[in-house]
Design an enzyme around this catalytic site. Sequence first.
Site, short mmCIF file in Angstrom:
data_model
loop_
_atom_site.label_atom_id
_atom_site.label_comp_id
_atom_site.label_asym_id
_atom_site.label_seq_id
_atom_site.Cartn_x
_atom_site.Cartn_y
_atom_site.Cartn_z
CG HIS A 27 -12.94 39.84 30.40
ND1 HIS A 27 -11.76 41.47 30.78
CD2 HIS A 27 -12.20 38.73 31.18
CE1 HIS A 27 -10.80 41.19 30.49
NE2 HIS A 27 -11.10 39.63 31.03
CB CYS A 67 -10.97 40.15 34.23
SG CYS A 67 -8.81 39.55 34.12
CG ASN A 120 -7.77 40.40 30.22
OD1 ASN A 120 -7.90 40.86 30.59
ND2 ASN A 120 -7.76 39.00 30.36
#
Length: 314
Positions: A241, A112, A271
């Site tokens: 993020h 990520c 996500n």
Amino acid sequence: MSKFARIIGTGSYLPPTVITNDDLSKTINTTNEWIVARTGIKQRHKVTNETTCDLAEKAANRALEMAGINVKDLDLIILATTTADKIFPATATILQTAIGASCPAFDLQSVCAGFIFALTTAEQYIKASAANKVLVVGSETLSRIVNWNDRSTAVLFGDGAGAVVLSGSDNTGILYSKLFSDGNYLSSLQVSNNYINEVGFIEMSGNEVFKIAVNRLSSLAEKTLKETNLNSNKLDWIVPHQANIRIISAVAKRIKTPMNKVIVTLENHGNTSAASIPLALDTAVRDGRIKRGDHLLFEGIGAGFSWGSILIQF
């Protein structure tokens, strides 16, 4: 030698198949209300026949179109991904051929935090005069490694891609970047099996990840603002993020930034790992929220753990 690496184009792409929270509630013990309250996510996108490279290609072409440059002008391609299409060759080389480029291309894997690491790497190439035009892409097909019967992870992840084109500039661009890694938390978030020989799925200790993410990202955001002598009230936007609304909100609160100055798009795509920051950036650029001259803070953390921040004048 350029003083700065400046974003001159953004692009993104989400596959057409949408999985809503209500869809998930038909197969696992959850509800739309439970998912939204804990994550802020309402839906996620899922590939059917598309590959990680297919998503990357569409996002890259949109970024190149906005940048107004010919693909042959690219000096380098960096693809941040956790879900490469093959063990080898690098998916970036497949992307290079797909878009008609002829420059060097390589993958970068930092989960990520991948886009933060890739963008920082691209900046260093430009500042060292090793490249002038760089395509940076984050692309993921996480649905391939999600256990759709595991409520703790199935509700979180989605597929998508985002891209930026960087160019050398003497005036403005990336002002600051900082990267960190700490491998002591390996078991907190991982694909446990050796995926070369076995099928593995994402496994996560949610509470531990939440605490570490908030602590590391808050401290790093404070450090970034302090070292660049920028007060939080002078920051135009945080582009974080897109992991979980509770993490995003907690970090914003710690650095005294109101949520109306935070770009949040995760409700629409979940996500998407390395794709999430460029996806959010492209959305806000195209809808007019982010404008030229704005000061932006990118920040993200991924399994490993690896985390980082970038301060940029757009």
